[in-house]
Design a protein around this motif. Sequence first.
Motif, mmCIF file in Angstrom:
data_model
loop_
_atom_site.group_PDB
_atom_site.id
_atom_site.type_symbol
_atom_site.label_atom_id
_atom_site.label_comp_id
_atom_site.label_asym_id
_atom_site.label_seq_id
_atom_site.Cartn_x
_atom_site.Cartn_y
_atom_site.Cartn_z
ATOM 1 N N LEU A 66 0.840 -1.191 0.000
ATOM 2 C CA LEU A 66 0.000 0.000 0.000
ATOM 3 C C LEU A 66 0.880 1.247 0.000
ATOM 4 C CD1 LEU A 66 -2.692 -1.013 2.671
ATOM 5 C CD2 LEU A 66 -2.966 -0.983 0.183
ATOM 6 N N SER A 67 0.369 2.309 -0.626
ATOM 7 C CA SER A 67 1.106 3.566 -0.673
ATOM 8 C C SER A 67 0.929 4.342 0.627
ATOM 9 C CB SER A 67 0.616 4.421 -1.850
ATOM 10 O OG SER A 67 0.791 3.752 -3.075
ATOM 11 N N GLU A 68 1.844 5.251 0.891
ATOM 12 C CA GLU A 68 1.754 6.115 2.062
ATOM 13 C C GLU A 68 0.490 6.963 1.931
ATOM 14 O OE1 GLU A 68 1.672 9.090 4.639
ATOM 15 O OE2 GLU A 68 2.224 9.710 2.615
ATOM 16 N N PRO A 69 -0.422 6.934 2.903
ATOM 17 C CA PRO A 69 -1.762 7.519 2.725
ATOM 18 C C PRO A 69 -1.817 9.046 2.723
ATOM 19 C CG PRO A 69 -1.507 6.722 4.960
ATOM 20 C CD PRO A 69 -0.278 6.295 4.216
ATOM 21 N N CYS A 70 -1.030 9.688 3.587
ATOM 22 C CA CYS A 70 -1.133 11.151 3.690
ATOM 23 C C CYS A 70 -0.612 11.848 2.445
ATOM 24 C CB CYS A 70 -0.399 11.644 4.934
ATOM 25 S SG CYS A 70 -1.167 11.100 6.492
ATOM 26 N N GLY A 71 0.204 11.170 1.665
ATOM 27 C CA GLY A 71 0.692 11.755 0.427
ATOM 28 C C GLY A 71 -0.149 11.400 -0.777
ATOM 29 N N SER A 72 -1.233 10.679 -0.571
ATOM 30 C CA SER A 72 -2.062 10.222 -1.691
ATOM 31 C C SER A 72 -3.039 11.284 -2.186
ATOM 32 C CB SER A 72 -2.847 8.969 -1.288
ATOM 33 O OG SER A 72 -3.712 9.249 -0.203
ATOM 34 N N VAL A 73 -3.218 12.364 -1.408
ATOM 35 C CA VAL A 73 -4.122 13.445 -1.802
ATOM 36 C C VAL A 73 -3.287 14.682 -2.084
ATOM 37 C CG1 VAL A 73 -6.192 14.763 -1.212
ATOM 38 C CG2 VAL A 73 -5.864 12.467 -0.252
ATOM 39 N N ASP A 74 -3.376 15.213 -3.288
ATOM 40 C CA ASP A 74 -2.542 16.361 -3.645
ATOM 41 C C ASP A 74 -3.038 17.639 -2.971
ATOM 42 O OD1 ASP A 74 -4.546 17.729 -5.435
ATOM 43 O OD2 ASP A 74 -4.275 15.898 -6.613
ATOM 44 N N ARG A 75 -2.178 18.642 -2.906
ATOM 45 C CA ARG A 75 -2.467 19.879 -2.192
ATOM 46 C C ARG A 75 -3.673 20.638 -2.773
ATOM 47 N NH1 ARG A 75 1.699 21.148 1.399
ATOM 48 N NH2 ARG A 75 2.453 19.151 2.178
ATOM 49 N N PRO A 76 -3.786 20.794 -4.101
ATOM 50 C CA PRO A 76 -4.968 21.489 -4.631
ATOM 51 C C PRO A 76 -6.282 20.832 -4.216
ATOM 52 C CG PRO A 76 -3.278 21.338 -6.319
ATOM 53 C CD PRO A 76 -2.823 20.474 -5.184
ATOM 54 N N THR A 77 -6.298 19.488 -4.203
ATOM 55 C CA THR A 77 -7.520 18.779 -3.794
ATOM 56 C C THR A 77 -7.817 19.031 -2.325
ATOM 57 O OG1 THR A 77 -7.179 17.044 -5.452
ATOM 58 C CG2 THR A 77 -8.623 16.521 -3.592
ATOM 59 N N LEU A 78 -6.781 19.000 -1.494
ATOM 60 C CA LEU A 78 -6.987 19.252 -0.065
ATOM 61 C C LEU A 78 -7.492 20.668 0.181
ATOM 62 C CD1 LEU A 78 -3.866 17.491 1.496
ATOM 63 C CD2 LEU A 78 -6.260 16.824 1.771
ATOM 64 N N ARG A 79 -6.967 21.643 -0.532
ATOM 65 C CA ARG A 79 -7.424 23.022 -0.351
ATOM 66 C C ARG A 79 -8.879 23.186 -0.777
ATOM 67 N NH1 ARG A 79 -1.973 24.001 -2.216
ATOM 68 N NH2 ARG A 79 -0.717 24.915 -0.518
ATOM 69 N N ASP A 80 -9.294 22.409 -1.760
ATOM 70 C CA ASP A 80 -10.687 22.458 -2.201
ATOM 71 C C ASP A 80 -11.607 21.789 -1.177
ATOM 72 O OD1 ASP A 80 -12.873 22.881 -4.103
ATOM 73 O OD2 ASP A 80 -12.780 20.714 -4.434
ATOM 74 N N GLN B 272 -0.770 26.028 8.178
ATOM 75 C CA GLN B 272 -1.338 25.505 6.933
ATOM 76 C C GLN B 272 -0.583 24.270 6.470
ATOM 77 O OE1 GLN B 272 -1.951 26.991 2.293
ATOM 78 N NE2 GLN B 272 -2.104 28.492 3.952
ATOM 79 N N GLU B 273 0.733 24.325 6.546
ATOM 80 C CA GLU B 273 1.544 23.185 6.126
ATOM 81 C C GLU B 273 1.260 21.960 6.992
ATOM 82 O OE1 GLU B 273 4.142 21.082 3.781
ATOM 83 O OE2 GLU B 273 3.254 23.066 3.478
ATOM 84 N N LYS B 274 1.119 22.181 8.281
ATOM 85 C CA LYS B 274 0.816 21.076 9.196
ATOM 86 C C LYS B 274 -0.546 20.469 8.897
ATOM 87 C CE LYS B 274 0.443 19.938 14.126
ATOM 88 N NZ LYS B 274 0.537 20.466 15.515
ATOM 89 N N ALA B 275 -1.539 21.330 8.625
ATOM 90 C CA ALA B 275 -2.888 20.840 8.323
ATOM 91 C C ALA B 275 -2.907 20.050 7.021
ATOM 92 C CB ALA B 275 -3.863 22.005 8.255
ATOM 93 N N LEU B 276 -2.136 20.496 6.036
ATOM 94 C CA LEU B 276 -2.108 19.809 4.738
ATOM 95 C C LEU B 276 -1.372 18.474 4.801
ATOM 96 C CD1 LEU B 276 -1.427 22.837 2.372
ATOM 97 C CD2 LEU B 276 -3.549 21.534 2.565
ATOM 98 N N LYS B 277 -0.436 18.333 5.733
ATOM 99 C CA LYS B 277 0.286 17.062 5.870
ATOM 100 C C LYS B 277 -0.627 15.947 6.366
ATOM 101 C CE LYS B 277 5.056 18.593 6.562
ATOM 102 N NZ LYS B 277 6.197 18.634 7.507
ATOM 103 N N GLY B 278 -1.620 16.314 7.171
ATOM 104 C CA GLY B 278 -2.522 15.309 7.698
ATOM 105 C C GLY B 278 -1.923 14.518 8.841
ATOM 106 N N THR B 279 -2.734 13.655 9.421
ATOM 107 C CA THR B 279 -2.310 12.799 10.540
ATOM 108 C C THR B 279 -2.500 11.341 10.152
ATOM 109 O OG1 THR B 279 -2.986 14.488 12.145
ATOM 110 C CG2 THR B 279 -2.673 12.244 12.959
ATOM 111 N N ALA B 280 -1.418 10.607 10.098
ATOM 112 C CA ALA B 280 -1.493 9.202 9.702
ATOM 113 C C ALA B 280 -2.162 8.371 10.788
ATOM 114 C CB ALA B 280 -0.090 8.663 9.421
ATOM 115 N N ALA B 281 -2.991 7.428 10.365
ATOM 116 C CA ALA B 281 -3.637 6.519 11.309
ATOM 117 C C ALA B 281 -2.600 5.554 11.869
ATOM 118 C CB ALA B 281 -4.754 5.741 10.622
ATOM 119 N N VAL B 282 -2.776 5.166 13.114
ATOM 120 C CA VAL B 282 -1.871 4.212 13.759
ATOM 121 C C VAL B 282 -2.313 2.800 13.392
ATOM 122 C CG1 VAL B 282 -0.971 3.354 15.942
ATOM 123 C CG2 VAL B 282 -1.432 5.803 15.668
#
Length: 263
Positions: A52-66, A79-89
């Motif tokens: 499986l791919s790393e999940p927090c990097g699977s959504v690009d920044r323009p999509t997250l801002r939308d 803003q940078e912290k919010a866009l990075k997301g929080t990985a599930a344990v």
Amino acid sequence: MQRKAYVPGLAALLVTLVAGCTSGSGGDGSDVDAKAGVPTTTTAPPGKYRTLSEPCGSVDRPTLRDLLPGVTQLPGEQQEKALKGTAAVTYDTDRRVGCSWSADAPSASHHLVIDVERVVSYDPAVSDADKAQEVYAKKEDGAALPPPVEGAGGSTSPSGSPSDGKTPNSGSTTGPSATMSPSGLQPRLLDDLGDAAFVDDVFASSGSAAKRRTVSVVFRTSNVVVTVRYAEQPAHPTTVPDSKELQEKARGLARKLADQLDE
């Protein structure tokens, strides 16, 4: 003394008879390995996906801002912290991964979660894809989708009839009409996403001053099951989130994730 003549045909016949006794089918009709002498078994094929791919990097920044309009109003570091997301344990990132993002704006707060599960069958007679379908089916049953409209190909629910606790609405509005289910936006099966998919739409107002709507899109592709949950909670207690907009954005993200799996 006269020697007996060597007969090649007799020797070949003996070899054939011996070979016939040590190979072929077992007494119960199962195939038998000529060397090992044990019945062979048919093993179901493995799943298409092994990692499986790393999940927090699977959504690009323009999509997250939308999806999270409030994030653009945050200072640079926040803003940078919010866009990075929080990985599930999780205990095995080759089997399950996830990530979540949140952002508040003056008009509403938004929350996004993706969950990706790679299913492995430990039964040699059951393929990974079939086992994943069982996992997906449990999620679909748990959503308690309304029955499809007769003749609609199983992709839509009864028009205008809100499901229990699920009241999609088109447009942010107020009053009793906000809890009615407009045609085409009810929780339903989707036929344009993965091998199987559905969208659920839950509008929760009881116990909270604000009206929170959560749209979930769940789909299966081979032996992977993906869940996208997208929620909006308006700041004004009489405002109802736009069901159409939330569904379109959640389905759009789900399609991007499905395309990534096919790459």
